[in-house]
Every structure is written in structure tokens, then in C-alpha cells.
Scaffold this motif. Structure first.
Motif, PDB file in Angstrom:
ATOM      1  N   ARG A   1     -15.301   9.574 -13.002  1.00  0.00           N
ATOM      2  CA  ARG A   1     -14.684  10.402 -14.043  1.00  0.00           C
ATOM      3  C   ARG A   1     -15.528  11.649 -14.188  1.00  0.00           C
ATOM      4  O   ARG A   1     -16.735  11.566 -14.450  1.00  0.00           O
ATOM      5  CB  ARG A   1     -14.621   9.648 -15.374  1.00  0.00           C
ATOM      6  CG  ARG A   1     -13.719   8.434 -15.354  1.00  0.00           C
ATOM      7  CD  ARG A   1     -13.692   7.727 -16.709  1.00  0.00           C
ATOM      8  NE  ARG A   1     -13.117   8.582 -17.743  1.00  0.00           N
ATOM      9  CZ  ARG A   1     -12.892   8.167 -18.998  1.00  0.00           C
ATOM     10  NH1 ARG A   1     -13.195   6.917 -19.360  1.00  0.00           N
ATOM     11  NH2 ARG A   1     -12.360   8.988 -19.882  1.00  0.00           N
TER      12      ARG A   1
ATOM     13  N   TYR B   1     -16.197  15.507 -15.863  1.00  0.00           N
ATOM     14  CA  TYR B   1     -15.964  16.502 -16.906  1.00  0.00           C
ATOM     15  C   TYR B   1     -16.552  17.808 -16.396  1.00  0.00           C
ATOM     16  O   TYR B   1     -17.749  17.908 -16.130  1.00  0.00           O
ATOM     17  CB  TYR B   1     -16.627  16.074 -18.218  1.00  0.00           C
ATOM     18  CG  TYR B   1     -16.052  14.791 -18.777  1.00  0.00           C
ATOM     19  CD1 TYR B   1     -15.052  14.821 -19.753  1.00  0.00           C
ATOM     20  CD2 TYR B   1     -16.486  13.553 -18.316  1.00  0.00           C
ATOM     21  CE1 TYR B   1     -14.507  13.639 -20.256  1.00  0.00           C
ATOM     22  CE2 TYR B   1     -15.950  12.373 -18.815  1.00  0.00           C
ATOM     23  CZ  TYR B   1     -14.960  12.424 -19.775  1.00  0.00           C
ATOM     24  OH  TYR B   1     -14.426  11.253 -20.264  1.00  0.00           O
TER      25      TYR B   1
ATOM     26  N   ALA C   1      -7.762  14.377  -6.627  1.00  0.00           N
ATOM     27  CA  ALA C   1      -7.449  13.465  -7.736  1.00  0.00           C
ATOM     28  C   ALA C   1      -6.024  12.921  -7.603  1.00  0.00           C
ATOM     29  O   ALA C   1      -5.751  11.772  -7.984  1.00  0.00           O
ATOM     30  CB  ALA C   1      -7.623  14.181  -9.071  1.00  0.00           C
ATOM     31  N   GLN C   2      -5.128  13.728  -7.049  1.00  0.00           N
ATOM     32  CA  GLN C   2      -3.751  13.290  -6.858  1.00  0.00           C
ATOM     33  C   GLN C   2      -3.668  12.144  -5.853  1.00  0.00           C
ATOM     34  O   GLN C   2      -2.892  11.200  -6.024  1.00  0.00           O
ATOM     35  CB  GLN C   2      -2.892  14.469  -6.386  1.00  0.00           C
ATOM     36  CG  GLN C   2      -1.438  14.120  -6.142  1.00  0.00           C
ATOM     37  CD  GLN C   2      -0.646  15.311  -5.617  1.00  0.00           C
ATOM     38  OE1 GLN C   2      -1.181  16.409  -5.445  1.00  0.00           O
ATOM     39  NE2 GLN C   2       0.635  15.098  -5.351  1.00  0.00           N
TER      40      GLN C   2
ATOM     41  N   PRO D   1      -6.501   7.539  -7.037  1.00  0.00           N
ATOM     42  CA  PRO D   1      -6.322   7.098  -8.420  1.00  0.00           C
ATOM     43  C   PRO D   1      -7.632   6.706  -9.115  1.00  0.00           C
ATOM     44  O   PRO D   1      -7.654   6.572 -10.336  1.00  0.00           O
ATOM     45  CB  PRO D   1      -5.393   5.878  -8.290  1.00  0.00           C
ATOM     46  CG  PRO D   1      -5.538   5.416  -6.882  1.00  0.00           C
ATOM     47  CD  PRO D   1      -5.840   6.629  -6.074  1.00  0.00           C
ATOM     48  N   SER D   2      -8.720   6.574  -8.334  1.00  0.00           N
ATOM     49  CA  SER D   2     -10.001   6.233  -8.950  1.00  0.00           C
ATOM     50  C   SER D   2     -10.762   7.470  -9.429  1.00  0.00           C
ATOM     51  O   SER D   2     -11.846   7.357 -10.007  1.00  0.00           O
ATOM     52  CB  SER D   2     -10.876   5.445  -7.968  1.00  0.00           C
ATOM     53  OG  SER D   2     -11.437   6.300  -6.987  1.00  0.00           O
ATOM     54  N   LEU D   3     -10.202   8.672  -9.176  1.00  0.00           N
ATOM     55  CA  LEU D   3     -10.844   9.924  -9.577  1.00  0.00           C
ATOM     56  C   LEU D   3     -10.080  10.557 -10.731  1.00  0.00           C
ATOM     57  O   LEU D   3      -8.885  10.836 -10.616  1.00  0.00           O
ATOM     58  CB  LEU D   3     -10.894  10.897  -8.394  1.00  0.00           C
ATOM     59  CG  LEU D   3     -11.420  12.315  -8.682  1.00  0.00           C
ATOM     60  CD1 LEU D   3     -12.847  12.273  -9.195  1.00  0.00           C
ATOM     61  CD2 LEU D   3     -11.312  13.183  -7.422  1.00  0.00           C
ATOM     62  N   HIS D   4     -10.760  10.781 -11.858  1.00  0.00           N
ATOM     63  CA  HIS D   4     -10.165  11.405 -13.036  1.00  0.00           C
ATOM     64  C   HIS D   4     -10.996  12.635 -13.406  1.00  0.00           C
ATOM     65  O   HIS D   4     -12.219  12.542 -13.531  1.00  0.00           O
ATOM     66  CB  HIS D   4     -10.126  10.420 -14.202  1.00  0.00           C
ATOM     67  CG  HIS D   4      -9.407   9.141 -13.892  1.00  0.00           C
ATOM     68  ND1 HIS D   4      -8.045   8.988 -14.036  1.00  0.00           N
ATOM     69  CD2 HIS D   4      -9.868   7.955 -13.408  1.00  0.00           C
ATOM     70  CE1 HIS D   4      -7.695   7.765 -13.678  1.00  0.00           C
ATOM     71  NE2 HIS D   4      -8.783   7.115 -13.287  1.00  0.00           N
ATOM     72  N   ILE D   5     -10.328  13.778 -13.567  1.00  0.00           N
ATOM     73  CA  ILE D   5     -11.029  15.035 -13.832  1.00  0.00           C
ATOM     74  C   ILE D   5     -10.523  15.655 -15.126  1.00  0.00           C
ATOM     75  O   ILE D   5      -9.315  15.786 -15.339  1.00  0.00           O
ATOM     76  CB  ILE D   5     -10.835  16.031 -12.678  1.00  0.00           C
ATOM     77  CG1 ILE D   5     -11.317  15.417 -11.354  1.00  0.00           C
ATOM     78  CG2 ILE D   5     -11.600  17.327 -12.960  1.00  0.00           C
ATOM     79  CD1 ILE D   5     -11.070  16.295 -10.147  1.00  0.00           C
ATOM     80  N   THR D   6     -11.460  16.049 -15.988  1.00  0.00           N
ATOM     81  CA  THR D   6     -11.147  16.766 -17.218  1.00  0.00           C
ATOM     82  C   THR D   6     -11.769  18.154 -17.133  1.00  0.00           C
ATOM     83  O   THR D   6     -12.986  18.287 -16.973  1.00  0.00           O
ATOM     84  CB  THR D   6     -11.706  16.035 -18.451  1.00  0.00           C
ATOM     85  OG1 THR D   6     -11.110  14.736 -18.542  1.00  0.00           O
ATOM     86  CG2 THR D   6     -11.416  16.818 -19.725  1.00  0.00           C
TER      87      THR D   6
END
Length: 259
Positions: free
Chosen positions: A170, A172, A191-192, A195-200
């Protein structure tokens, strides 16, 4: 029997000169082990006065995504910051090139780097090093990137994607504005597909306390920090992240405003 000519006893000067000769020869033989040449091939504008520089090593170089190098760009009348800088390699070994990403400021080093002509050589002073590397973890990694501090994360994530491995992270990513997000298109694409990669993305500074409130049991995660703020508060109450779980990668020579 004729007398043999008496051998001339070497003087102290002869001995010193011979020692200097052997020392010089030894230094020359060691040179390829410690110094390498990078040949400049091109540069690309990324936005917000930030450029990516591409070099071809003249010798084989082993390194891992997330590691850094120290280079020297000789130039006349260097300022107090000198001719040497440290950069994270902004790419992966599969690129078959060494790339660095940096903001161009008014220092003599940055100006000399910017004015390199294709075919110019610079010196790599040490082998690639650093432990800001992806490592297995039962919990997702937490990546805290600030401005140009995205560089090692970009390299790590690119390497995971290239090898078709999950990032398990994850991230930030704090920038000055929405217009200054480096590598945004690549990050969103990765990220698309992962599914284990989340970006804010955010334009406000990263707040360790707020991160801890967002992520339950933050102290059980590996936390990677890259940018001007070292975020040692993560290891203090009330977060109490173990020091062993904190990886930091700051950029010497950067003022906070240059991130």
C-alpha cells in the motif's frame, strides 16, 4: 680471477621510487574493481523541472531494484556541494541501462549533469548498494513516498511487475500538486494489473499518525519511507513501530522544498 664489479647498493631514494612504482601499478590493477565508467546516452523531461538521465555502463554492473549509486560529474569551478552525488537507480536490471531521476536546480553539479552531451563519460565511484529492497512479508508493505522520493518505489514496483510477481504493498504518494505526480501513468497501470498494489495520491504532507489510524496494527508491517522527512515518529508512542520494521531512504543534498 677478475674481480666482480661491486653491486650498487640502492639508495633510499631508489627504494622510495620503486615502492611508489609498485603502488601505482597495484592501484591501476585495482581501478576497474572500484571505479566504473557510465556513458551518457539521453535525457527525458518528466515535468516540474524533473529529468531522467540514461547511461550505458562500460563494464558489467550488478544491482537490485531500490539500490543507489554514487557518481561524479567533473566540472570547472564546482560550488561547495562538490562534484559527487548519490542517486537511486530509477530502473531495473532488465532495462540494460542505468537511469537516474532528479530535479534540476542551480547547483554546479546539476547544471553540469544537465549539460552532458550524448557520448560523455562520468564516473561511478562505488558498486550499487543499499538495503531499500523488496523483501517477503506476511503483511502488505507500507510505502510512504514524498515527491522525488518516489524513485526507489518506482524501481521496486517496476521490478515486481516485470517478473510478474505481486507487489503486496500500500503506497501513499505525497506531491506538491496533482500536476507534479511522477510516473503516474505507470503506477496506475501496475495497480490495475496487480490487485495486491494499492496507491493513494495526495497533495498534503504524509502524517505518520494519520497513517497509523488508517492502517490497523501498523507496527506489524514493514514501512518504507523515502523523502525529506525521516518519520522517526513512527517508532515512538502511540505507534511504536519496531525500528527493524522501518526502512528509510533519504536523498542527501536535497532541501525539503526540492522534493
Amino acid at each position: 680471477m677478475p674481480n666482480r664489479p661491486r653491486e650498487k647498493r640502492p639508495s633510499e631514494t631508489d627504494i622510495v621510487l620503486k615502492l611508489q612504482y609498485y603502488a601505482c601499478i597495484g592501484w591501476l590493477y585495482r581501478l576497474p574493481l572500484s571505479l566504473m565508467i557510465l556513458n551518457f546516452s539521453s535525457k527525458t523531461f518528466l515535468g516540474d523541472n524533473t529529468w531522467q538521465f540514461r547511461f550505458q555502463p562500460r563494464q558489467h554492473l550488478d544491482w537490485k531494484a531500490g539500490q543507489f549509486i554514487r557518481i561524479e560529474v567533473p566540472h570547472t569551478r564546482p560550488d561547495a556541494l562538490g562534484t559527487v552525488r548519490r542517486f537511486t537507480i530509477a530502473g531495473i536490471p532488465a532495462d540494460d541501462a542505468i537511469t537516474i531521476t532528479t530535479r534540476i536546480t542551480g547547483t554546479t553539479f546539476k547544471q553540469a549533469l544537465f549539460n552532458l552531451r550524448p557520448g560523455s563519460d562520468i564516473t561511478l565511484l562505488d558498486p550499487a548498494s543499499g538495503d531499500f529492497l523488496w523483501q517477503p512479508s506476511s503483511n502488505p508493505h507500507i510505502y510512504l513516498a514524498q515527491g522525488i522520493g518516489i524513485t526507489p518505489f518506482y524501481a521496486i514496483l517496476k521490478d515486481r511487475r516485470h517478473n510478474e510477481l505481486p507487489a503486496n504493498a500500500r503506497m501513499y504518494f505525497s506531491t506538491k500538486s496533482d500536476m507534479t505526480i511522477l510516473f503516474k501513468s505507470e503506477l496506475l497501470k501496475w495497480a490495475q494489473f496487480d490487485p495486491s498494489l494499492h496507491i493513494t495520491f495526495q497533495t498534503s504532507p504524509i502524517d505518520p499518525v494519520q497513517i497509523a489510524q488508517t492502517i490497523p496494527a501498523l507496527r506489524n508491517h514493514l514501512v518504507y519511507v523515502s523523502g525529506p522527512k525521516l518519520m522517526l515518529a513512527l517508532c515512538l508512542p502511540p505507534i511504536n513501530l519496531p525500528v527493524a520494521n522501518l526502512k528509510q531512504d533519504n536523498f542527501p543534498g536535497y532541501a525539503a522544498g526540492d522534493y
